[in-house]
Design a protein around this motif. Structure first.
Motif, mmCIF file in Angstrom:
data_model
loop_
_atom_site.group_PDB
_atom_site.id
_atom_site.type_symbol
_atom_site.label_atom_id
_atom_site.label_comp_id
_atom_site.label_asym_id
_atom_site.label_seq_id
_atom_site.Cartn_x
_atom_site.Cartn_y
_atom_site.Cartn_z
ATOM 1 N N ILE A 79 -69.953 -32.689 11.264
ATOM 2 C CA ILE A 79 -70.478 -32.997 10.084
ATOM 3 C C ILE A 79 -72.019 -32.238 9.836
ATOM 4 O O ILE A 79 -72.561 -32.124 10.855
ATOM 5 C CB ILE A 79 -70.874 -34.425 9.771
ATOM 6 C CG1 ILE A 79 -69.509 -35.374 9.651
ATOM 7 C CG2 ILE A 79 -71.477 -34.850 8.477
ATOM 8 C CD1 ILE A 79 -69.627 -36.971 9.622
ATOM 9 N N THR A 80 -71.935 -31.474 8.676
ATOM 10 C CA THR A 80 -73.130 -30.748 8.265
ATOM 11 C C THR A 80 -73.680 -30.891 6.935
ATOM 12 O O THR A 80 -73.067 -31.640 6.158
ATOM 13 C CB THR A 80 -72.696 -28.943 8.437
ATOM 14 O OG1 THR A 80 -71.936 -28.745 7.532
ATOM 15 C CG2 THR A 80 -72.085 -28.640 9.747
ATOM 16 N N LYS A 109 -74.149 -48.819 10.023
ATOM 17 C CA LYS A 109 -75.142 -49.026 10.736
ATOM 18 C C LYS A 109 -75.939 -47.494 11.221
ATOM 19 O O LYS A 109 -76.643 -47.141 11.668
ATOM 20 C CB LYS A 109 -74.908 -49.483 12.005
ATOM 21 C CG LYS A 109 -74.859 -51.176 11.782
ATOM 22 C CD LYS A 109 -74.654 -52.008 12.934
ATOM 23 C CE LYS A 109 -74.689 -53.423 12.657
ATOM 24 N NZ LYS A 109 -74.319 -54.264 13.563
ATOM 25 N N ASN A 110 -74.916 -46.339 10.877
ATOM 26 C CA ASN A 110 -75.064 -44.949 11.156
ATOM 27 C C ASN A 110 -75.632 -44.280 10.031
ATOM 28 O O ASN A 110 -76.081 -43.085 10.188
ATOM 29 C CB ASN A 110 -73.767 -44.285 11.464
ATOM 30 C CG ASN A 110 -72.910 -44.776 12.867
ATOM 31 O OD1 ASN A 110 -73.774 -44.895 13.910
ATOM 32 N ND2 ASN A 110 -71.797 -45.271 12.831
ATOM 33 N N ALA A 111 -76.039 -44.923 8.943
ATOM 34 C CA ALA A 111 -76.434 -44.293 7.909
ATOM 35 C C ALA A 111 -77.938 -43.605 7.844
ATOM 36 O O ALA A 111 -77.876 -42.548 7.733
ATOM 37 C CB ALA A 111 -76.725 -45.251 6.643
ATOM 38 N N ILE A 115 -78.133 -39.456 7.357
ATOM 39 C CA ILE A 115 -79.057 -39.002 6.262
ATOM 40 C C ILE A 115 -80.115 -38.149 6.768
ATOM 41 O O ILE A 115 -80.122 -37.194 6.214
ATOM 42 C CB ILE A 115 -80.018 -40.157 5.798
ATOM 43 C CG1 ILE A 115 -79.018 -41.288 4.930
ATOM 44 C CG2 ILE A 115 -81.191 -39.944 4.812
ATOM 45 C CD1 ILE A 115 -79.528 -42.785 4.840
ATOM 46 N N ASP A 116 -80.376 -38.076 7.964
ATOM 47 C CA ASP A 116 -81.294 -37.169 8.759
ATOM 48 C C ASP A 116 -80.458 -35.703 9.107
ATOM 49 O O ASP A 116 -80.787 -34.773 8.767
ATOM 50 C CB ASP A 116 -82.040 -37.607 9.814
ATOM 51 C CG ASP A 116 -82.964 -38.599 9.661
ATOM 52 O OD1 ASP A 116 -83.501 -38.396 8.568
ATOM 53 O OD2 ASP A 116 -83.156 -39.419 10.395
ATOM 54 N N LYS A 117 -79.325 -36.181 9.453
ATOM 55 C CA LYS A 117 -78.202 -34.995 9.657
ATOM 56 C C LYS A 117 -77.754 -34.261 8.464
ATOM 57 O O LYS A 117 -77.860 -32.796 8.487
ATOM 58 C CB LYS A 117 -77.054 -35.492 10.349
ATOM 59 C CG LYS A 117 -76.142 -34.568 11.271
ATOM 60 C CD LYS A 117 -75.441 -34.646 12.199
ATOM 61 C CE LYS A 117 -74.384 -33.817 12.762
ATOM 62 N NZ LYS A 117 -74.957 -32.448 13.479
ATOM 63 N N ASP A 122 -85.363 -36.919 1.839
ATOM 64 C CA ASP A 122 -86.488 -36.857 0.903
ATOM 65 C C ASP A 122 -85.940 -37.284 -0.763
ATOM 66 O O ASP A 122 -86.904 -37.359 -1.571
ATOM 67 C CB ASP A 122 -87.105 -35.724 0.803
ATOM 68 C CG ASP A 122 -87.754 -35.385 2.179
ATOM 69 O OD1 ASP A 122 -87.999 -36.341 2.786
ATOM 70 O OD2 ASP A 122 -88.159 -34.146 2.344
ATOM 71 N N TYR A 123 -84.601 -37.428 -1.155
ATOM 72 C CA TYR A 123 -84.058 -37.781 -2.292
ATOM 73 C C TYR A 123 -84.360 -39.229 -2.661
ATOM 74 O O TYR A 123 -83.984 -39.499 -3.868
ATOM 75 C CB TYR A 123 -82.689 -36.997 -2.448
ATOM 76 C CG TYR A 123 -82.657 -35.513 -2.458
ATOM 77 C CD1 TYR A 123 -83.400 -34.891 -3.504
ATOM 78 C CD2 TYR A 123 -82.043 -34.813 -1.455
ATOM 79 C CE1 TYR A 123 -83.230 -33.209 -3.335
ATOM 80 C CE2 TYR A 123 -82.121 -33.482 -1.479
ATOM 81 C CZ TYR A 123 -82.554 -32.727 -2.568
ATOM 82 O OH TYR A 123 -82.769 -31.268 -2.307
#
Ligand code: G1P
Length: 207
Positions: A79-80, A109-111, A115-117, A122-123
């Protein structure tokens, strides 16, 4: 988030299928529709029930941990930011320009990790994830919490959902809902889009 903003639902399916295979339970994409948008522990129960298999709570916890380790392996290797669906960033930028608040409501729970990856934190003005809720969709808890965090009345919220349980959760919470996917599947949505490239702020405001 999964299956709406980013194409991560296929990795959840891959990991669930791998787990089900180890139990001798066969699951396909049609069955996977039941797993979308619901918590990890509910998914385990649904798979075991589907296969007519009984497990203790400790065994279920171990199975959930195994699935999650596989999912995280896919996240790390596959995932990128390219997994963010077309049109999503443009639409989020348009919402920001108009001062329209946004929140993520995810059962996962991995959200936060994803989100960071994906670089999309920031949106959003608020993030509600699976660590913060106790009731699975179609219970509206996840969306009501998001609405509360951004200070918007449920009747003024529009939820984007790809899962049947998620559309029902939005409606149970008194919110509008735009389905992301087939109208035949997401029958309770106000209308459906196939991609965020179809979305505009004007279309949103029609609701
Ligand atoms: C959970 C489920 C997964 C479901 C996802 C929805 O995520 O495992 O099947 O599609 O929520 O976002 P988890 O907490 O395991 O990441």
């Amino acid at each position: 988030m999964d299956g709406v903003l980013v194409s991560t639902e296929i990795y959840h399916f891959k990991a669930w299928k791998r787990l089900a295979d180890t139990l001798g339970i066969s699951i396909d994409e049609a069955f996977n529709e039941n797993l979308k948008g619901v918590s990890r522990s509910v998914c385990i129960d649904l798979i075991l029930k589907h296969g007519g298999v009984e497990k203790t709570q400790a065994e279920k916890d171990a199975l959930a941990a195994k699935k999650n380790a596989w999912f995280l392996e896919y996240v790390q290797t596959e995932i990128t930011p390219a997994n963010v669906y077309p049109g999503v960033i443009d639409f989020l930028q348009a919402l920001k320009r108009q001062g329209i608040k946004t929140a993520i409501g995810s059962a996962s729970k991995n959200a936060p990790l994803l989100i960071d990856k994906l670089g999309i934190r920031d949106y959003f003005d608020a993030i509600v994830d699976g660590n913060m809720i106790t009731k699975a969709k179609p219970n509206p808890e996840v969306f009501l919490k998001g609405a509360e965090m951004i200070g918007v009345k449920p009747s003024q919220c529009v939820v984007f959902e790809d899962a049947i349980s998620g559309v029902e959760a939005a409606k149970n919470g008194g919110m509008h809902c735009i389905g992301v996917g087939s109208e035949k599947k997401l029958t309770k949505a106000d209308f459906c889009i196939q991609s965020f490239t179809e979305m505009t702020v004007e279309r949103l405001q029609m609701l």
